[in-house]
Design a protein around this motif. Structure first.
Motif, mmCIF file in Angstrom:
data_model
loop_
_atom_site.group_PDB
_atom_site.id
_atom_site.type_symbol
_atom_site.label_atom_id
_atom_site.label_comp_id
_atom_site.label_asym_id
_atom_site.label_seq_id
_atom_site.Cartn_x
_atom_site.Cartn_y
_atom_site.Cartn_z
ATOM 1 N N MET A 161 16.067 -55.016 -31.431
ATOM 2 C CA MET A 161 17.255 -54.160 -31.496
ATOM 3 C C MET A 161 16.985 -52.847 -30.772
ATOM 4 N N ARG A 162 17.872 -52.475 -29.878
ATOM 5 C CA ARG A 162 17.759 -51.221 -29.147
ATOM 6 C C ARG A 162 18.487 -50.122 -29.922
ATOM 7 N N VAL A 163 17.774 -49.041 -30.187
ATOM 8 C CA VAL A 163 18.306 -47.972 -31.042
ATOM 9 C C VAL A 163 18.205 -46.628 -30.325
ATOM 10 N N SER A 164 19.261 -45.838 -30.420
ATOM 11 C CA SER A 164 19.271 -44.466 -29.917
ATOM 12 C C SER A 164 19.667 -43.520 -31.045
ATOM 13 N N VAL A 165 19.110 -42.338 -31.030
ATOM 14 C CA VAL A 165 19.467 -41.296 -31.997
ATOM 15 C C VAL A 165 19.888 -40.061 -31.208
ATOM 16 N N ILE A 166 21.115 -39.614 -31.436
ATOM 17 C CA ILE A 166 21.647 -38.423 -30.773
ATOM 18 C C ILE A 166 21.774 -37.327 -31.811
ATOM 19 N N ILE A 167 21.053 -36.246 -31.613
ATOM 20 C CA ILE A 167 20.923 -35.197 -32.628
ATOM 21 C C ILE A 167 21.528 -33.892 -32.139
ATOM 22 N N GLY A 199 22.742 -50.773 -22.883
ATOM 23 C CA GLY A 199 22.806 -51.919 -23.779
ATOM 24 C C GLY A 199 22.277 -51.653 -25.172
ATOM 25 N N THR A 200 22.361 -50.414 -25.631
ATOM 26 C CA THR A 200 21.886 -50.060 -26.972
ATOM 27 C C THR A 200 22.744 -50.745 -28.031
ATOM 28 N N ASP A 201 22.088 -51.244 -29.064
ATOM 29 C CA ASP A 201 22.792 -51.956 -30.138
ATOM 30 C C ASP A 201 23.274 -51.027 -31.245
ATOM 31 N N LEU A 202 22.503 -49.966 -31.526
ATOM 32 C CA LEU A 202 22.792 -49.068 -32.649
ATOM 33 C C LEU A 202 22.568 -47.636 -32.195
ATOM 34 N N VAL A 203 23.597 -46.796 -32.362
ATOM 35 C CA VAL A 203 23.516 -45.390 -31.959
ATOM 36 C C VAL A 203 23.770 -44.512 -33.177
ATOM 37 N N TYR A 204 22.783 -43.706 -33.532
ATOM 38 C CA TYR A 204 22.926 -42.739 -34.618
ATOM 39 C C TYR A 204 23.545 -41.449 -34.072
ATOM 40 N N ALA A 205 24.504 -40.901 -34.806
ATOM 41 C CA ALA A 205 25.026 -39.562 -34.551
ATOM 42 C C ALA A 205 24.552 -38.667 -35.688
ATOM 43 N N TRP A 206 23.621 -37.779 -35.389
ATOM 44 C CA TRP A 206 23.070 -36.862 -36.403
ATOM 45 C C TRP A 206 23.731 -35.507 -36.176
ATOM 46 N N GLY A 207 24.685 -35.174 -37.041
ATOM 47 C CA GLY A 207 25.392 -33.915 -36.881
ATOM 48 C C GLY A 207 26.633 -33.889 -37.749
ATOM 49 N N GLY A 208 27.587 -33.052 -37.372
ATOM 50 C CA GLY A 208 28.819 -32.922 -38.127
ATOM 51 C C GLY A 208 29.915 -33.820 -37.587
ATOM 52 N N SER A 220 33.693 -41.934 -30.133
ATOM 53 C CA SER A 220 34.750 -42.140 -29.148
ATOM 54 C C SER A 220 34.248 -42.925 -27.942
ATOM 55 N N VAL A 221 32.947 -42.846 -27.670
ATOM 56 C CA VAL A 221 32.351 -43.645 -26.594
ATOM 57 C C VAL A 221 32.122 -45.084 -27.047
ATOM 58 N N LEU A 222 31.695 -45.261 -28.292
ATOM 59 C CA LEU A 222 31.364 -46.598 -28.797
ATOM 60 C C LEU A 222 32.597 -47.404 -29.179
ATOM 61 N N ALA A 223 33.722 -46.727 -29.459
ATOM 62 C CA ALA A 223 34.942 -47.436 -29.855
ATOM 63 C C ALA A 223 35.348 -48.452 -28.791
ATOM 64 N N PHE A 224 35.838 -49.577 -29.259
ATOM 65 C CA PHE A 224 36.293 -50.689 -28.413
ATOM 66 C C PHE A 224 35.127 -51.432 -27.748
ATOM 67 N N GLY A 225 33.890 -51.117 -28.170
ATOM 68 C CA GLY A 225 32.723 -51.815 -27.643
ATOM 69 C C GLY A 225 31.987 -52.545 -28.746
ATOM 70 N N GLN A 226 30.779 -53.006 -28.432
ATOM 71 C CA GLN A 226 30.004 -53.805 -29.376
ATOM 72 C C GLN A 226 28.895 -53.020 -30.075
#
Length: 294
Positions: free
Chosen positions: A1-7, A60-69, A78-84
């Motif tokens: 699984m490809r994972v990204s964390v955006i902080i 091709g990231t599978d899971l993206v964390y949004a760390w914030g408000g 808004s970027v991930l909407a309508f995608g997988q």
């Protein structure tokens, strides 16, 4: 699984000089302990979370964390909407309305691990005047407060929010609005026209008690012409989840509506204020358009 964390390094009530570095280290350590290798990035300002999310999706990231408000969550979502790719949230903002509605733990380590344990689900996505939202949007007093909250550069948090609401409650003057739902047009001098995908603004203030994130509909909450004393009397209902019992409040389930009035029209989406030069705002739902881990 490809994972990204955006902080977002500055989200939260207390801003330490090393807060970003500490969050990067915690994310790396928690995910590594779970056997997950992640790409961890810090945002550099408004709009940057959207850029980082687009890059993650393109890789091709599978899971993206949004760390914030709520703003960070909106940019990434808004970027991930309508995608997988799936959105995960590490709540660190003032209200955290969507995270609360999804039952995500507030402690960062627990939130990071939570997204690895739970299955994916799909939730609805709202749209107002071309802007995507996941929790709540609105025209009226809540949009005015969002604007004041953004403009007032003091310490963020619930106490500051209450201070601004108290200050503006007696100064705000509603403006005439029209609402068109299918062929029916109604005239309003509403204190508030709130469009809810989730039930609460945040901090436990429940504006749409019956709202569901995955029912394919939005809840249009109209607060019509009460006195300021009546509004203050209804504040306990917000936190008790009984606002729908007030005679000043009407809640309708909608798939699409148009809210019109004299331009400029101030509205907000997930707490971000916008002034529209157009005389009407199209509001609609996109059923189950976002994958989340919650």
């Amino acid at each position: 699984m490809r994972v990204s964390v955006i902080i977002n390094p500055i989200a939260g009530l207390f801003r330490r000089p090393d807060q970003g570095a500490r969050r990067v280290a915690q994310a790396g350590a928690v995910l590594a302990a779970a056997g997950v290798e992640a790409d961890v990035r810090l945002t550099e300002g408004p709009g940057h979370a959207r850029v980082l999310a687009a890059d993650a999706a393109a890789r091709g990231t599978d899971l993206v964390y949004a760390w914030g408000g709520d703003g960070t969550v909106n940019e990434v979502g808004s970027v991930l909407a309508f995608g997988q790719a799936a959105l995960a949230i590490v709540p660190a903002g003032s209200g955290n309305g969507l995270a609360r509605a999804l039952g995500i733990p507030r402690e960062p380590g627990a939130a990071l691990r939570h997204a690895l344990r739970v299955p994916e689900r799909r939730i609805d996505v709202g749209e107002i005047a071309g802007r995507i939202f996941f929790n709540v949007a609105g025209v009226g007093f809540d949009a005015h407060i969002a604007s004041e909250f953004t403009r007032d550069h003091g310490r963020r948090g619930f106490r500051r929010y209450v201070r601004i609401v108290t200050r503006e409650l007696f100064a705000y003057r509603p403006r005439p609005r029209r609402v068109a739902i299918e062929a029916i047009v109604t005239e309003h001098h509403a204190f508030m026209l709130t469009v809810a995908n989730g039930p609460q603004w945040g901090n436990g203030a429940i504006v749409a008690p019956g709202a569901l994130l995955d029912d394919g509909l939005l809840d249009l909450v109209t607060v019509e012409g009460p006195s300021r004393l009546q509004l203050m009397a209804n504040v306990p209902r917000l936190f008790a989840g009984t606002l729908d019992r007030s005679r000043a409040v009407t809640i309708r389930k909608i798939a699409e509506a148009r809210i019109s009035g004299d331009a400029p029209l101030l509205f907000h989406f997930d707490g971000e204020p916008v002034v529209s030069s157009e005389p009407d705002l199209l509001v609609r739902v996109h059923p189950r358009a976002l994958v989340v881990r919650a």
